[in-house]
Design a protein around this motif. Structure first.
Motif, PDB file in Angstrom:
ATOM      1  N   ILE A 193       0.850  -1.195   0.000  1.00 33.86           N
ATOM      2  CA  ILE A 193       0.000   0.000   0.000  1.00 33.86           C
ATOM      3  C   ILE A 193       0.884   1.243   0.000  1.00 33.86           C
ATOM      4  N   GLY A 194       0.499   2.237  -0.794  1.00 32.60           N
ATOM      5  CA  GLY A 194       1.338   3.403  -1.029  1.00 32.60           C
ATOM      6  C   GLY A 194       1.339   4.429   0.089  1.00 32.60           C
ATOM      7  N   PRO A 195       2.189   5.438  -0.031  1.00 32.10           N
ATOM      8  CA  PRO A 195       2.357   6.455   1.015  1.00 32.10           C
ATOM      9  C   PRO A 195       1.160   7.383   1.169  1.00 32.10           C
ATOM     10  N   ASN A 196       0.254   7.382   0.214  1.00 35.43           N
ATOM     11  CA  ASN A 196      -0.936   8.230   0.325  1.00 35.43           C
ATOM     12  C   ASN A 196      -2.041   7.585   1.164  1.00 35.43           C
ATOM     13  N   VAL A 197      -1.773   6.360   1.682  1.00 34.47           N
ATOM     14  CA  VAL A 197      -2.766   5.619   2.461  1.00 34.47           C
ATOM     15  C   VAL A 197      -2.341   5.557   3.919  1.00 34.47           C
ATOM     16  N   THR A 198      -3.280   5.843   4.822  1.00 33.21           N
ATOM     17  CA  THR A 198      -3.063   5.693   6.260  1.00 33.21           C
ATOM     18  C   THR A 198      -3.949   4.577   6.783  1.00 33.21           C
ATOM     19  N   LEU A 199      -3.337   3.576   7.418  1.00 33.18           N
ATOM     20  CA  LEU A 199      -4.082   2.492   8.051  1.00 33.18           C
ATOM     21  C   LEU A 199      -4.304   2.851   9.513  1.00 33.18           C
ATOM     22  N   VAL A 200      -5.568   2.813   9.929  1.00 31.55           N
ATOM     23  CA  VAL A 200      -5.916   3.097  11.322  1.00 31.55           C
ATOM     24  C   VAL A 200      -6.528   1.840  11.915  1.00 31.55           C
ATOM     25  N   THR A 201      -5.888   1.264  12.920  1.00 33.42           N
ATOM     26  CA  THR A 201      -6.414   0.064  13.563  1.00 33.42           C
ATOM     27  C   THR A 201      -7.097   0.438  14.880  1.00 33.42           C
ATOM     28  N   GLY A 202      -7.932  -0.469  15.367  1.00 27.48           N
ATOM     29  CA  GLY A 202      -8.663  -0.192  16.613  1.00 27.48           C
ATOM     30  C   GLY A 202      -9.758   0.832  16.449  1.00 27.48           C
ATOM     31  N   ALA A 203     -10.245   1.024  15.225  1.00 26.78           N
ATOM     32  CA  ALA A 203     -11.276   2.028  14.933  1.00 26.78           C
ATOM     33  C   ALA A 203     -12.521   1.301  14.422  1.00 26.78           C
ATOM     34  N   THR A 204     -13.525   1.166  15.270  1.00 27.98           N
ATOM     35  CA  THR A 204     -14.745   0.439  14.925  1.00 27.98           C
ATOM     36  C   THR A 204     -15.784   1.406  14.374  1.00 27.98           C
ATOM     37  N   ALA A 205     -16.033   1.307  13.064  1.00 32.68           N
ATOM     38  CA  ALA A 205     -17.038   2.174  12.446  1.00 32.68           C
ATOM     39  C   ALA A 205     -18.418   1.798  12.970  1.00 32.68           C
ATOM     40  N   GLN A 206     -19.185   2.826  13.348  1.00 28.69           N
ATOM     41  CA  GLN A 206     -20.528   2.580  13.862  1.00 28.69           C
ATOM     42  C   GLN A 206     -21.611   3.180  12.980  1.00 28.69           C
ATOM     43  N   SER A 207     -21.296   4.226  12.264  1.00 26.69           N
ATOM     44  CA  SER A 207     -22.289   4.826  11.377  1.00 26.69           C
ATOM     45  C   SER A 207     -21.584   5.703  10.358  1.00 26.69           C
TER      46      SER A 207
END
Length: 548
Positions: A193-207
């Motif tokens: 995955i390229g430098p323009n992408v940020t991976l965020v873990t521990g983030a539970t989407a709710q809406s």
């Protein structure tokens, strides 16, 4: 690629995230494919993942469901994975595209028909090969297989007017030490995955957060493990959370509309399908060598393929059957030497038993090496049982559905209430497939199986046939908002910039495992986003807003 691990951050305040152009929710095969395809562009992409880099029981608990319908898998980890890489942690690696008939509006299959067809997906299926570790992205699962494999078609063979040969290809991760490990999307995410992408873990989407009028996306509300909430602003949001969770998030997005986003016509969560799979007949092991070779594993370009057969379109139309496929199911003996050899090679042997099994079954190993290196087949295994396994598509049923339960998870989100249903046409189709195998296999010089009791007696599919981690149809693709949730480009009807990916958008389920189709649609959507949604500044939302 940069990584923000929210689970590693202490305190009650979520780290503010940079605004982005595109937020992808879920890092399974669909989400990671999108992130890869959108890499190295001028688009700022954030990939949100509920889990982390390793499995966490607290995250597993968020997959709890309130099941009120047909029995489903008791262990949700076996079917849903909250971890970077998503369900690729537990998938079986089997890939195959849909058949042409799967896209058709079939009069005998209510609510069938896709707004796209196989020709639309053909170029994108070709591009799945690099994402899934396949030898070929398309053109391999029918009569063309024999030319690809440089083999003569077996004669006599099955009558193609009744049963058509089908070949599943198995994913392969060539970077892993074990030569036939399936692609696990989370293992290589950092370098793909390229430098323009940020991976965020521990983030539970709710809406999802939409404009006051409800016709445009504004961002995603997510919750960290400690309960802290944040809104991530985004001009485009793509939900890639699976057939259950995609519907759950849309229905939980009730800030502007009481029944959720994309649900003006009460379509979100409906048409829940999976695959019914199980044994329809059994074979006698003595005298089954030719059968096992014809419908066993093939080694082509250092990739494994498994042979089977499917119901022909002719017989589906003539007898008003659903699409269904069959293959040999093997129950390995406890002393199978190939399992022992794999553990020894992987330095995880069960000593001294593995060494004893290898020595005691050395004749099978010698024969296997001859088959593998010479005939380019899969190795013969030591079996205790051999049966005919079938997998059948389901009838799209609006009453088979996901809704929201009154129960809530530890983050306060309502659980998905799953009412999965079966239809008598599914039982009829699987019984007919078994009968046709009994009829047609001897014509090809192969032994006939013995029908399972339920198939012989005309009974319904046993309750032991539970779901196989293929939840489908809950945000189905349609030309009209009254008939589904997303359009042909997988954009939610009436909500600009909000997209859904995964098998939840399939109007019908076909007989085949969905992952290659999911990845093909993700590649297609990435091209659409790059062409139709060029870089633009996102609408900013207050970082710590809380929604009712």
């Amino acid at each position: 690629m940069s990584v923000i691990e929210l689970n590693a951050i202490s305190g009650k305040t979520v780290l503010p995230l940079p605004a982005c152009d595109i937020c992808i929710v879920g890092s399974g095969p669909a989400g990671t494919t999108l992130a890869q395809e959108l890499s190295n562009t001028n688009l700022r992409v954030t990939l949100l993942e509920s889990g982390g880099m390793a499995r966490d029981p607290l995250m597993d608990a968020l997959d709890e469901i309130d099941n009120v319908g047909r029995p489903r898998a008791g262990d949700q980890w076996s079917v849903r994975n909250r971890i970077v890489g998503g369900s690729s942690h537990t998938w079986g690696g089997r890939c195959g595209p849909f058949d042409a008939i799967d896209y058709e509006e079939r009069p005998w299959v209510p609510y069938s028909g896709w707004p796209i067809d196989g020709a639309d997906l053909e170029p994108y299926l070709a591009r799945t090969a690099s994402h899934l570790g396949l030898a070929f992205g398309n053109g391999y699962n029918d009569e063309r297989f024999w030319a690809i494999a440089n083999r003569q078609r077996p004669t006599p063979d099955l009558d193609p007017a009744i049963l058509i040969p089908f070949f599943w290809q198995f994913s392969r991760d060539t970077e892993e030490a074990y030569p036939y490990e399936y692609m696990r999307f989370g293992r290589h995410v950092a370098k793909r995955i390229g430098p323009n992408v940020t991976l965020v873990t521990g983030a539970t989407a709710q809406s999802v957060h939409v404009s006051a009028s409800g016709d445009a996306i504004r961002g995603v509300r997510f919750t960290a493990a400690d309960g802290s909430q944040q809104v991530l602003a985004a001009s485009i949001v793509i939900l890639c959370c699976g057939g259950v969770e995609n519907a759950r998030i849309l229905m939980n997005s009730d800030e502007t509309k009481p029944h959720g986003v994309g649900n003006d016509h009460d379509q979100v969560g409906r048409y829940l399908m999976d695959h019914l799979r199980g044994s329809v007949a059994t074979f006698s092991l003595p005298g089954s060598d030719a059968l096992q070779k014809r419908f066993g594993r093939y080694n082509v370009s250092r990739h494994f393929f498994r042979a089977g057969f499917r119901l022909s379109p002719d017989i589906q139309r003539r007898e008003q059957l659903l699409n269904c496929a069959g293959w040999l199911g093997e129950v390995l003996a406890k002393d199978d030497p190939w399992d022992a050899l794999r553990r020894v090679a992987g330095r995880t042997p069960k000593l001294p038993q593995d060494l004893f099994n290898i020595i005691a079954n050395s004749n099978l190993l010698v024969r296997g090496l001859k088959d593998f290196l010479g005939a380019k087949n899969g190795v013969p295994r030591k079996l205790t049982e051999l049966d005919l396994q079938c997998m059948c598509e389901q009838v799209p049923n609006p009453d088979s559905r996901v809704t929201l339960s009154e129960r809530r998870d530890r983050l306060g989100m309502r659980l998905p209430r799953v009412d999965w249903r079966s239809h008598s046409d599914e039982s009829r189709t699987m019984r007919r497939m078994a009968e046709l195998a009994v009829q047609e296999l001897p014509k090809a010089g192969l032994p006939a199986p013995k029908l399972e009791e339920w198939a012989r007696d005309g009974a319904e599919i046993p309750s032991t046939f539970v779901d196989v981690a293929h939840p489908t149809g809950t945000t189905r693709m349609s030309t009209q908002p009254s008939h589904g949730v997303v359009d042909a480009n997988c954009e939610v009807h009436g909500v600009s910039g909000l997209f859904v990916q995964g098998s939840s958008v399939f109007p019908t389920a076909g007989h085949c495992n969905p992952t290659q189709m999911i990845v093909a649609l993700a590649v297609r959507l990435a091209d659409h986003v790059k062409a139709k949604h060029p870089y633009r500044e996102p609408v900013l939302v207050t970082a710590h807003a809380r929604f009712a």
